[in-house]
Design a protein around this motif. Structure first.
Motif, short mmCIF file in Angstrom:
data_model
loop_
_atom_site.label_atom_id
_atom_site.label_comp_id
_atom_site.label_asym_id
_atom_site.label_seq_id
_atom_site.Cartn_x
_atom_site.Cartn_y
_atom_site.Cartn_z
N LEU A 166 0.80 -1.23 0.00
CA LEU A 166 -0.06 0.05 0.09
C LEU A 166 0.88 1.33 0.11
CD1 LEU A 166 -2.70 1.54 0.22
CD2 LEU A 166 -2.63 1.12 2.79
N ARG A 167 0.80 2.09 -0.97
CA ARG A 167 1.54 3.30 -1.17
C ARG A 167 0.87 4.46 -1.09
NH1 ARG A 167 5.35 2.68 -6.40
NH2 ARG A 167 5.95 0.91 -4.89
N THR A 168 0.97 5.32 -0.07
CA THR A 168 0.30 6.62 0.11
C THR A 168 1.22 7.76 -0.17
OG1 THR A 168 0.76 6.45 2.23
CG2 THR A 168 -1.33 5.45 1.82
N VAL A 169 0.70 8.73 -0.94
CA VAL A 169 1.34 9.81 -1.20
C VAL A 169 0.45 11.10 -1.01
CG1 VAL A 169 2.66 8.81 -3.26
CG2 VAL A 169 0.62 9.86 -3.80
N ALA A 170 0.99 12.31 -1.08
CA ALA A 170 0.25 13.68 -0.88
C ALA A 170 -0.62 13.62 -1.73
CB ALA A 170 1.08 14.74 -0.88
N PRO A 171 -2.09 14.09 -1.48
CA PRO A 171 -3.18 14.33 -2.53
C PRO A 171 -2.75 14.79 -3.85
CG PRO A 171 -3.89 14.69 -0.20
CD PRO A 171 -2.53 14.51 0.02
N GLU A 172 -1.98 16.02 -3.80
CA GLU A 172 -1.68 16.46 -4.97
C GLU A 172 -0.28 15.98 -5.78
OE1 GLU A 172 0.71 18.48 -1.50
OE2 GLU A 172 -1.58 17.71 -1.83
N ASP A 173 -0.22 14.79 -5.13
CA ASP A 173 1.03 14.30 -5.93
C ASP A 173 0.48 12.65 -6.60
OD1 ASP A 173 2.86 16.21 -5.38
OD2 ASP A 173 3.58 15.11 -3.53
N VAL A 174 -0.63 12.37 -6.43
CA VAL A 174 -1.45 11.25 -6.89
C VAL A 174 -1.01 10.92 -8.28
CG1 VAL A 174 -3.44 9.75 -7.48
CG2 VAL A 174 -3.14 10.83 -5.06
N ALA A 175 -1.24 11.92 -9.21
CA ALA A 175 -0.90 11.41 -10.62
C ALA A 175 0.37 11.35 -10.92
CB ALA A 175 -1.33 12.82 -11.26
N ALA A 176 1.53 11.86 -10.17
CA ALA A 176 2.74 11.72 -10.72
C ALA A 176 3.33 10.44 -10.23
CB ALA A 176 3.63 12.70 -9.71
N HIS A 177 2.61 9.65 -9.23
CA HIS A 177 2.87 8.32 -8.72
C HIS A 177 2.03 7.26 -9.27
CE1 HIS A 177 4.97 10.75 -5.64
NE2 HIS A 177 5.60 9.61 -5.54
N ILE A 178 1.33 7.42 -10.40
CA ILE A 178 0.52 6.43 -10.95
C ILE A 178 1.61 5.72 -12.04
CG2 ILE A 178 -1.51 5.75 -12.34
CD1 ILE A 178 -3.14 7.94 -11.16
N THR A 179 2.30 4.92 -11.49
CA THR A 179 3.35 4.27 -12.68
C THR A 179 2.80 2.74 -12.95
OG1 THR A 179 4.34 3.13 -10.65
CG2 THR A 179 5.09 5.42 -11.08
N GLU A 180 3.86 2.09 -13.60
CA GLU A 180 3.46 0.89 -14.27
C GLU A 180 3.56 -0.28 -13.31
OE1 GLU A 180 5.14 3.26 -15.82
OE2 GLU A 180 3.93 3.39 -17.70
N GLU A 181 3.77 0.25 -12.05
CA GLU A 181 3.86 -0.86 -10.89
C GLU A 181 2.41 -0.81 -10.27
OE1 GLU A 181 7.52 -0.67 -8.16
OE2 GLU A 181 7.16 1.61 -8.77
N VAL A 182 1.48 0.03 -10.50
CA VAL A 182 0.16 0.19 -9.95
C VAL A 182 -0.66 -0.54 -10.26
CG1 VAL A 182 -1.70 1.92 -9.12
CG2 VAL A 182 0.85 2.79 -9.16
N ALA A 183 -1.27 -1.46 -9.43
CA ALA A 183 -2.51 -2.35 -9.72
C ALA A 183 -3.78 -1.62 -9.73
CB ALA A 183 -2.43 -3.60 -8.93
N VAL A 184 -3.97 -0.71 -8.74
CA VAL A 184 -5.10 -0.14 -8.51
C VAL A 184 -4.97 1.10 -7.52
CG1 VAL A 184 -5.72 -1.42 -6.42
CG2 VAL A 184 -7.43 -0.26 -7.66
#
Length: 396
Positions: free
Chosen positions: A133-151
């Motif tokens: 489970l990876r959590t980031v700041a709300p404004e940084d979500v887009a930058a952290h949607i990588t090819e590792e993310v399932a959902v």
């Protein structure tokens, strides 16, 4: 066009109370008491167990699901009622991970409601090593949607600040990078128009006791996009989600489509309350609701800022916020308790958030002005600084 003067008369609000906490628990619709009484006396009392057939209890989760589906822009037949929001989060998350088996990361944000994160943590303890489970700041979500993310597991509106995510943009980005999306609509459904189908979202969950006014403990809902409906595997394989519940098979066979997302026996009396509450929504234009909520929210912000030095926690831009306004104060809990003592009901969220729900169905300019004036007076006179207002209650 919706007549909000008329909708206000449909609620049973206590005299002398200005209610700005419908984003936490909606007030009682006037018709609900009689509707629940009928379910008790005529349906349960008159039909006993045959009411499951005679009174349509068995079909209520789907029927009510479709009524909520209209409010969230869902395709007919793909939303169902039942259980709690936490359970629906677990179901959606487990199903999404199974649909994307080559990936191991759940992406969420630090503004998400803690229960969603708790459910994710609990699920991961049941899965093989390697999930995260990876959590980031709300404004940084887009930058952290990588090819590792399932959902992605995102609550559209931050429960503390009222900051609103861009659902369409984040869903498009997730899909472009091979991830699925789960949207928690707890602070969206009944607050403004939602467009699940148009956004091509994969899953959504939400509660019905906030803006939808179905009462404390009212059941949650889950939406599954048509393309996933017959492939999503329900980790919680309850008998109501079985293809033939009354065949009493010893093995589980998933029901068709959204039916498989049912788990346990539905709460009939709470569904009766929801049934009544949704009748109000049949008269509401969601675009007009949104326009009105933003007008009232802007009015509240302007009046509070003109009279106090409170720091605004909610985004100022209308497109970036939901249907609440939040301010920060280091003694926010005591300030809110002083407000409540004077009949202006909002709520407090740790560590320092004064939170006010802007709900046009039963809130108007006079309510907004009274709330702002009362808040300013409490701050100016320091009446919040009393021991009785600082004593923490179980529910804040």
């Amino acid at each position: 066009m919706t007549d909000f003067t008329a909708t206000k008369t449909l609620f049973d609000l206590p005299p002398g109370v200005t209610y700005l906490d419908g984003n936490s628990l909606g007030p009682l619709p006037r018709a609900t008491e009689a509707r629940v009484a009928r379910a008790v006396r005529e349906e349960w009392g008159g039909h006993l167990i045959s009411a499951w057939n005679a009174c349509g209890w068995m079909e209520m989760p789907r029927r009510l699901g479709d009524r909520i589906g209209r409010l969230i822009g869902a395709e007919p037949g793909h939303t169902v009622i039942g259980d709690t929001l936490s359970i629906k989060v677990f179901q959606a998350l487990a199903a999404a991970l199974k649909l994307n088996p080559e990936r191991r990361v759940i992406l969420s944000d630090t503004g998400n409601f803690p229960t969603d994160l708790y459910m994710a943590e609990g699920l991961l303890k049941l899965l093989p090593e390697g999930y995260e489970l990876r959590t980031v700041a709300p404004e940084d979500v887009a930058a952290h949607i990588t090819e590792e993310v399932a959902v992605t597991l995102i609550t559209e509106v931050d429960y503390r600040t009222g900051r609103r995510h861009d659902m369409a943009r984040l869903t498009e980005l997730a899909h472009a990078r091979g991830a699925l999306t789960i949207w928690d609509l707890a602070h969206s459904a009944g607050a403004f128009p939602v467009h699940m189908s148009d956004c091509h979202a994969d899953f959504a969950v939400g509660c019905t006791y906030k803006y939808l006014n179905a009462g404390p403990g009212a059941p949650a809902f889950i939406y599954v996009a048509p393309r996933h409906a017959d492939r999503a595997e329900p980790a919680l394989a309850g008998w109501m989600g079985h293809a033939a519940p009354f065949a009493f098979d010893l093995g589980y066979r998933a029901g068709e489509g959204i039916e498989r997302m049912r788990v346990g026996t539905p709460p009939v009396l709470q569904m009766a309350a929801l049934d009544s509450a949704l009748e109000i929504w049949d008269t509401v234009d969601l675009a007009a609701l949104r326009t009105r909520a933003l007008e009232l929210g802007d009015r509240f912000i302007a009046k509070v800022e003109a009279q106090t030095d409170l720091a605004l926690a909610t985004p100022r831009a209308p497109e970036d916020r939901g249907s609440q306004v939040s301010f920060r104060h280091p003694e926010g809990y005591a300030v809110m308790q002083a407000l409540i003592a004077e009949g202006v009901i909002g709520d407090f969220r740790a560590p320092d958030i004064l939170r006010f729900g802007i709900t046009p169905l039963y809130i108007d300019e006079a309510d907004i002005d009274h709330a702002a004036d009362t808040l300013a007076r409490i701050l100016a006179t320091g009446t919040w600084d009393r021991p009785e207002f600082k004593a923490r209650k179980a529910v804040t």
